[in-house]
Design an enzyme around this catalytic site. Sequence first.
Site, PDB file in Angstrom:
ATOM      1  N   ARG A 102       0.821  -1.213   0.000  1.00 34.09           N
ATOM      2  CA  ARG A 102       0.000   0.000   0.000  1.00 34.09           C
ATOM      3  C   ARG A 102       0.859   1.268   0.000  1.00 34.09           C
ATOM      4  O   ARG A 102       0.504   2.260   0.642  1.00 34.09           O
ATOM      5  CB  ARG A 102      -0.915   0.040   1.238  1.00 34.09           C
TER       6      ARG A 102
ATOM      7  N   ARG B 163      -3.189   7.012   0.085  1.00 37.63           N
ATOM      8  CA  ARG B 163      -3.603   8.212   0.797  1.00 37.63           C
ATOM      9  C   ARG B 163      -2.564   8.842   1.707  1.00 37.63           C
ATOM     10  O   ARG B 163      -2.773   9.932   2.204  1.00 37.63           O
ATOM     11  CB  ARG B 163      -4.876   7.920   1.585  1.00 37.63           C
TER      12      ARG B 163
ATOM     13  N   ARG C  76      -6.335  12.096  -7.421  1.00 38.72           N
ATOM     14  CA  ARG C  76      -7.553  11.296  -7.250  1.00 38.72           C
ATOM     15  C   ARG C  76      -8.801  12.146  -6.990  1.00 38.72           C
ATOM     16  O   ARG C  76      -9.920  11.611  -6.981  1.00 38.72           O
ATOM     17  CB  ARG C  76      -7.365  10.323  -6.077  1.00 38.72           C
TER      18      ARG C  76
ATOM     19  N   ASP D 215      -6.600  -2.884  -7.315  1.00 39.64           N
ATOM     20  CA  ASP D 215      -7.179  -3.408  -6.080  1.00 39.64           C
ATOM     21  C   ASP D 215      -7.562  -4.863  -6.304  1.00 39.64           C
ATOM     22  O   ASP D 215      -7.773  -5.277  -7.443  1.00 39.64           O
ATOM     23  CB  ASP D 215      -8.408  -2.601  -5.647  1.00 39.64           C
TER      24      ASP D 215
ATOM     25  N   TYR E 170     -15.063 -10.908   0.902  1.00 35.59           N
ATOM     26  CA  TYR E 170     -15.812  -9.683   0.570  1.00 35.59           C
ATOM     27  C   TYR E 170     -17.115 -10.020  -0.145  1.00 35.59           C
ATOM     28  O   TYR E 170     -18.164  -9.427   0.127  1.00 35.59           O
ATOM     29  CB  TYR E 170     -14.964  -8.745  -0.305  1.00 35.59           C
TER      30      TYR E 170
HETATM   31  O1  CP3 Z   1       0.061  -1.538  -2.471  1.00 35.60           O
HETATM   32  C1  CP3 Z   1      -0.177  -0.610  -3.275  1.00 35.60           C
HETATM   33  O2  CP3 Z   1       0.195   0.548  -3.111  1.00 35.60           O
HETATM   34  C2  CP3 Z   1      -0.903  -0.976  -4.548  1.00 35.60           C
HETATM   35  C3  CP3 Z   1      -2.281  -0.774  -4.542  1.00 35.60           C
HETATM   36  C4  CP3 Z   1      -3.209  -1.635  -3.704  1.00 35.60           C
HETATM   37  C5  CP3 Z   1      -4.469  -1.140  -3.314  1.00 35.60           C
HETATM   38  N1  CP3 Z   1      -5.170  -2.154  -2.741  1.00 35.60           N
HETATM   39  C6  CP3 Z   1      -4.923   0.229  -3.549  1.00 35.60           C
HETATM   40  C7  CP3 Z   1      -5.953   0.780  -2.666  1.00 35.60           C
HETATM   41  C8  CP3 Z   1      -3.143  -2.959  -3.294  1.00 35.60           C
HETATM   42  C9  CP3 Z   1      -1.993  -3.942  -3.409  1.00 35.60           C
HETATM   43  C10 CP3 Z   1      -4.385  -3.287  -2.693  1.00 35.60           C
HETATM   44  C11 CP3 Z   1      -4.741  -4.624  -2.209  1.00 35.60           C
HETATM   45  C12 CP3 Z   1      -5.903  -4.792  -1.348  1.00 35.60           C
HETATM   46  N2  CP3 Z   1      -7.143  -4.205  -1.459  1.00 35.60           N
HETATM   47  C13 CP3 Z   1      -5.968  -5.696  -0.268  1.00 35.60           C
HETATM   48  C14 CP3 Z   1      -4.842  -6.581   0.146  1.00 35.60           C
HETATM   49  C15 CP3 Z   1      -3.809  -5.771   0.857  1.00 35.60           C
HETATM   50  C16 CP3 Z   1      -4.056  -5.555   2.308  1.00 35.60           C
HETATM   51  O3  CP3 Z   1      -4.015  -4.397   2.716  1.00 35.60           O
HETATM   52  O4  CP3 Z   1      -4.227  -6.531   3.039  1.00 35.60           O
HETATM   53  C17 CP3 Z   1      -7.244  -5.609   0.295  1.00 35.60           C
HETATM   54  C18 CP3 Z   1      -7.736  -6.378   1.490  1.00 35.60           C
HETATM   55  C19 CP3 Z   1      -7.984  -4.667  -0.462  1.00 35.60           C
HETATM   56  C20 CP3 Z   1      -9.391  -4.222  -0.286  1.00 35.60           C
HETATM   57  C21 CP3 Z   1      -9.394  -2.780   0.063  1.00 35.60           C
HETATM   58  N3  CP3 Z   1      -9.322  -1.762  -0.870  1.00 35.60           N
HETATM   59  C22 CP3 Z   1      -9.400  -2.178   1.346  1.00 35.60           C
HETATM   60  C23 CP3 Z   1      -9.481  -2.933   2.638  1.00 35.60           C
HETATM   61  C24 CP3 Z   1      -9.293  -0.796   1.152  1.00 35.60           C
HETATM   62  C25 CP3 Z   1      -9.173   0.292   2.207  1.00 35.60           C
HETATM   63  C26 CP3 Z   1     -10.453   0.979   2.530  1.00 35.60           C
HETATM   64  C27 CP3 Z   1     -10.165   2.291   3.250  1.00 35.60           C
HETATM   65  O5  CP3 Z   1     -10.399   3.316   2.632  1.00 35.60           O
HETATM   66  O6  CP3 Z   1      -9.717   2.256   4.397  1.00 35.60           O
HETATM   67  C28 CP3 Z   1      -9.252  -0.552  -0.212  1.00 35.60           C
HETATM   68  C29 CP3 Z   1      -9.138   0.769  -0.866  1.00 35.60           C
HETATM   69  C30 CP3 Z   1      -7.823   1.052  -1.483  1.00 35.60           C
HETATM   70  N4  CP3 Z   1      -7.088   0.168  -2.219  1.00 35.60           N
HETATM   71  C31 CP3 Z   1      -7.157   2.298  -1.457  1.00 35.60           C
HETATM   72  C32 CP3 Z   1      -5.996   2.141  -2.209  1.00 35.60           C
HETATM   73  C33 CP3 Z   1      -4.966   3.186  -2.543  1.00 35.60           C
HETATM   74  C34 CP3 Z   1      -7.654   3.558  -0.793  1.00 35.60           C
HETATM   75  C35 CP3 Z   1      -8.590   4.217  -1.755  1.00 35.60           C
HETATM   76  C36 CP3 Z   1      -8.758   5.681  -1.462  1.00 35.60           C
HETATM   77  O7  CP3 Z   1      -7.817   6.433  -1.754  1.00 35.60           O
HETATM   78  O8  CP3 Z   1      -9.830   6.029  -0.982  1.00 35.60           O
END
Ligand code: CP3
Length: 383
Positions: free
Chosen positions: A65, A69, A78, A114, A190
């Site tokens: 990640r 943000r 974004r 994602d 999910y």
């Molecule tokens: O790692 C990176 O920088 C690459 C991008 C990446 C994202 N999601 C972008 C993202 C990766 C590798 C993921 C994987 C992902 N997504 C996982 C596995 C990784 C982990 O953390 O265990 C999971 C469980 C998800 C599902 C998901 N998507 C969650 C739980 C969330 C967070 C929700 C929140 O806002 O708290 C997301 C959203 C997400 N995925 C964001 C990003 C940059 C945030 C989106 C935003 O900017 O609002």
Amino acid sequence: MHDSVTESLNPTADLGSAAAEKLTEVPGPRGETAPDASRSPVQDSDLLRAARREPVRRTPVWFMRQAGRALPEYKKVRTGIPMLESCFRPDLVTEITLQPVRRYGVDAAVFFSDIVVPLKAIGVDVEIVPNVGPVIANPIRDASGLDQIRPVDPETDLAVISEATRQLVGELGSTPLIGFGGAPFTVASYLIEGGPSKNHEKTKAMMLGEPELFATLLDRLADLTAAFLRVQIEAGASVVQLFDSWAGALAPRDYERYVLPHSAKVLASIADLGVPRIHFGVGTGELLPLMAAAGADVVGVDWRVPLDEASRRIGPDYAVQGNLDPAVMFAPWPVIEAKVREVLADGAKTPGHIFNLGHGVTPDMDPDRLARVVELVHEVSAR
Ligand code: CP3
């Protein structure tokens, strides 16, 4: 442990270990850290070397990640664009993936996408709600819900992913790109819960109460993630990570019986492509040998198990990745420094170490501190 576990799996797991052997046969200066002109700069990078358990110049480091943000430049690009929409715009994917590489000096980029993007690509009604996570409009609770998971056509459904990856790899030059996908269990959780879940109760109820339905769902998700990974690799990703973030919710017996065969199918399906495969989950101390045997080359470890102990549990045939507690990033700098040194010392006792957090970067982490951690890892580990 590793051999006996592999034998008890479905036949696809054997493919995984065969490919792992193939990876160690890549010609290269085993025992040396001098540049190898017979390899491309990406193939000769410290990330690829560590994944293949070869000597490195410096311990490679990237952050799960790392895009997102925590970065003001991310918030800026974004603005007004929903998360999942941004994942289908190659220019945005390229820019956002590059941002943390520029900012932190990490040894790898990770594809901005994602784990639910492939679901969106086949038409599942899913949104990523800010500060919540993925939300599914029609959660899968019975056989009729399975219709939402139709077979993917990579050429059409994933064309944008391919385009984005190609564009990005062109811009990255000698920095390796890590592609990724969600493991069938984590994606299924999910889909079944309908959104994020603490105890995964509906998921486990289906797994234990309707094992055939659960297996059919995970099998379809395995094919979907396999296609998502293949598209990224064929477009230039040189390492992949399979995220089974919530696998740690499972007892080893249940993981081995209901989940592992599907993750093994994903990892085996890309074995022919010869890129190192990282397999990661949170709270997986008891699952580490199984996650390795599923067909990984590198096992991701969270902060609960020291890396040398993790390596002892999985055996010498795997590199490890991790495992600074993300919460440590909020302590005073001298604490962070001591903890980084500790992780590096543990990692030095393993056959190969990729430095990372034990889980992802959180939105309120200080980008300057992350950059300082990268500098410190490089400085301390320089050979
Ligand atoms: O790692 C990176 O920088 C690459 C991008 C990446 C994202 N999601 C972008 C993202 C990766 C590798 C993921 C994987 C992902 N997504 C996982 C596995 C990784 C982990 O953390 O265990 C999971 C469980 C998800 C599902 C998901 N998507 C969650 C739980 C969330 C967070 C929700 C929140 O806002 O708290 C997301 C959203 C997400 N995925 C964001 C990003 C940059 C945030 C989106 C935003 O900017 O609002």
